[in-house]
Design a protein around this motif. Structure first.
Motif, short mmCIF file in Angstrom:
data_model
loop_
_atom_site.label_atom_id
_atom_site.label_comp_id
_atom_site.label_asym_id
_atom_site.label_seq_id
_atom_site.Cartn_x
_atom_site.Cartn_y
_atom_site.Cartn_z
N VAL A 117 0.90 -1.13 -0.13
CA VAL A 117 -0.02 0.08 -0.05
C VAL A 117 0.87 1.26 0.08
O VAL A 117 1.55 1.53 1.03
CB VAL A 117 -0.98 -0.10 1.37
CG1 VAL A 117 -2.06 1.08 1.06
CG2 VAL A 117 -1.81 -1.13 1.39
N LYS A 118 0.78 2.01 -1.12
CA LYS A 118 1.80 3.14 -1.27
C LYS A 118 1.21 4.32 -1.99
O LYS A 118 0.35 4.28 -2.58
CB LYS A 118 3.03 2.46 -2.11
CG LYS A 118 3.78 1.47 -1.44
CD LYS A 118 5.19 1.32 -2.38
CE LYS A 118 5.94 0.05 -1.64
NZ LYS A 118 7.20 -0.27 -2.54
N VAL A 119 1.77 5.25 -1.42
CA VAL A 119 1.40 6.66 -2.23
C VAL A 119 2.04 7.02 -3.45
O VAL A 119 3.31 6.66 -3.40
CB VAL A 119 1.85 7.83 -1.20
CG1 VAL A 119 1.53 9.17 -1.95
CG2 VAL A 119 0.90 7.85 0.03
N GLU A 120 1.39 7.25 -4.50
CA GLU A 120 2.07 7.31 -5.72
C GLU A 120 1.56 8.55 -6.43
O GLU A 120 0.41 9.12 -6.15
CB GLU A 120 1.67 6.22 -6.63
CG GLU A 120 2.27 4.83 -6.38
CD GLU A 120 2.15 3.74 -7.38
OE1 GLU A 120 1.55 4.10 -8.24
OE2 GLU A 120 2.58 2.45 -6.81
N ASP A 121 2.28 9.45 -6.86
CA ASP A 121 2.23 10.58 -7.86
C ASP A 121 1.53 11.73 -6.76
O ASP A 121 0.79 12.72 -7.01
CB ASP A 121 0.93 10.35 -8.76
CG ASP A 121 1.65 9.47 -9.86
OD1 ASP A 121 2.72 9.83 -10.25
OD2 ASP A 121 0.91 8.78 -10.56
N GLN A 152 3.72 9.34 2.35
CA GLN A 152 3.81 7.92 2.68
C GLN A 152 3.79 7.42 4.32
O GLN A 152 3.20 6.64 4.73
CB GLN A 152 4.97 7.04 2.25
CG GLN A 152 5.20 5.85 2.29
CD GLN A 152 3.95 4.84 1.71
OE1 GLN A 152 3.40 5.32 0.45
NE2 GLN A 152 3.48 3.74 2.13
N SER A 153 4.55 8.53 4.99
CA SER A 153 4.69 8.47 6.43
C SER A 153 3.51 8.32 7.31
O SER A 153 3.36 7.85 8.37
CB SER A 153 5.68 9.24 7.08
OG SER A 153 5.24 10.68 6.69
N ASP A 154 2.30 8.96 6.43
CA ASP A 154 1.21 9.17 7.28
C ASP A 154 0.21 8.03 7.06
O ASP A 154 -1.10 7.96 7.37
CB ASP A 154 0.54 10.51 7.06
CG ASP A 154 1.24 11.64 7.54
OD1 ASP A 154 1.78 11.53 8.70
OD2 ASP A 154 1.21 12.73 6.80
N LEU A 155 0.75 7.03 6.21
CA LEU A 155 -0.36 6.00 5.66
C LEU A 155 0.27 4.34 6.47
O LEU A 155 1.31 4.28 6.52
CB LEU A 155 -0.06 5.77 4.39
CG LEU A 155 -0.64 4.69 3.56
CD1 LEU A 155 -2.14 4.97 3.67
CD2 LEU A 155 -0.15 4.44 2.02
#
Length: 201
Positions: A117-121, A152-155
């Protein structure tokens, strides 16, 4: 004052109290509509859904942003034949907490290690499985409206009972906007009757 708060302030609003919820209906100058439901006791936002005008000016169906499509849930309970296959498909639903955006994806029977599960764009959360059985892009309209990039660190995410639970910590601006909006809708004149629908992925 944020752009989102200013947008809601400029809309025509009606409100009612029903079943322990404060229901607010917004109509914007372009004809689009927004319906929200807040828990009367906690002020938590339970439902947010949109209905936009078509190119010909007619209304579309309600599109859920937060909450669960009750028509879909009812069909599952009824066991309608045309819904039987869908009962095992992954179902995405957003249900926020006070401090975090939260999404639940049901019917994913894989172990936690299977998921990425990652942040992209900077504006999208992407869910993948190492077995290539599932892929999903999740937008966060609140952050997009506020023009705040995702971090990403907040996910965080967890898995239990065949459900993947994804959380993203709400930034201060989002929390402040919520408090401002709640204060304003509490001042609206409300009626006590009337009626102001997770999305299958």
């Amino acid at each position: 004052m944020s752009f989102w708060v200013d947008t809601l302030r400029s809309a025509r609003k009606t409100a009612l109290l029903q079943d322990g919820r404060r229901k607010v209906h917004y109509t914007f100058p372009d004809g689009n509509e927004l319906a929200e439901e807040y828990d009367v006791k906690t002020n938590d936002l339970i439902v947010r859904k949109w209905r936009k005008k078509t190119t010909l000016g007619g209304p579309t169906k309600w599109d859920m942003e937060i909450g669960e499509d009750q028509n879909y849930a009812s069909n599952l309970v009824m066991g309608a034949e045309h819904m039987v296959e869908s009962m095992s498909n992954p179902v995405l639903c957003r249900r926020d907490t006070k401090k975090a955006f939260q999404w639940r994806i049901r019917n994913l029977p894989y172990s936690l290690e299977t998921f990425s599960v990652k942040v992209e764009d900077k504006d999208t959360i992407v869910v993948r499985t190492s077995n290539k059985k599932y892929f999903k892009k999740i937008d966060v309209p609140d952050m997009q409206r506020a023009k705040i990039p995702l971090n990403q660190s907040d996910l965080t995410f967890a898995h239990a009972n065949n459900t993947l639970i994804i959380q993203y910590k709400k930034p201060k601006q989002i929390l402040d906007d919520h408090e401002t909006i709640v204060r304003e809708i509490e001042q609206l004149k409300v009626s006590k009757d009337g009626d102001v629908d997770c999305k299958q992925s």
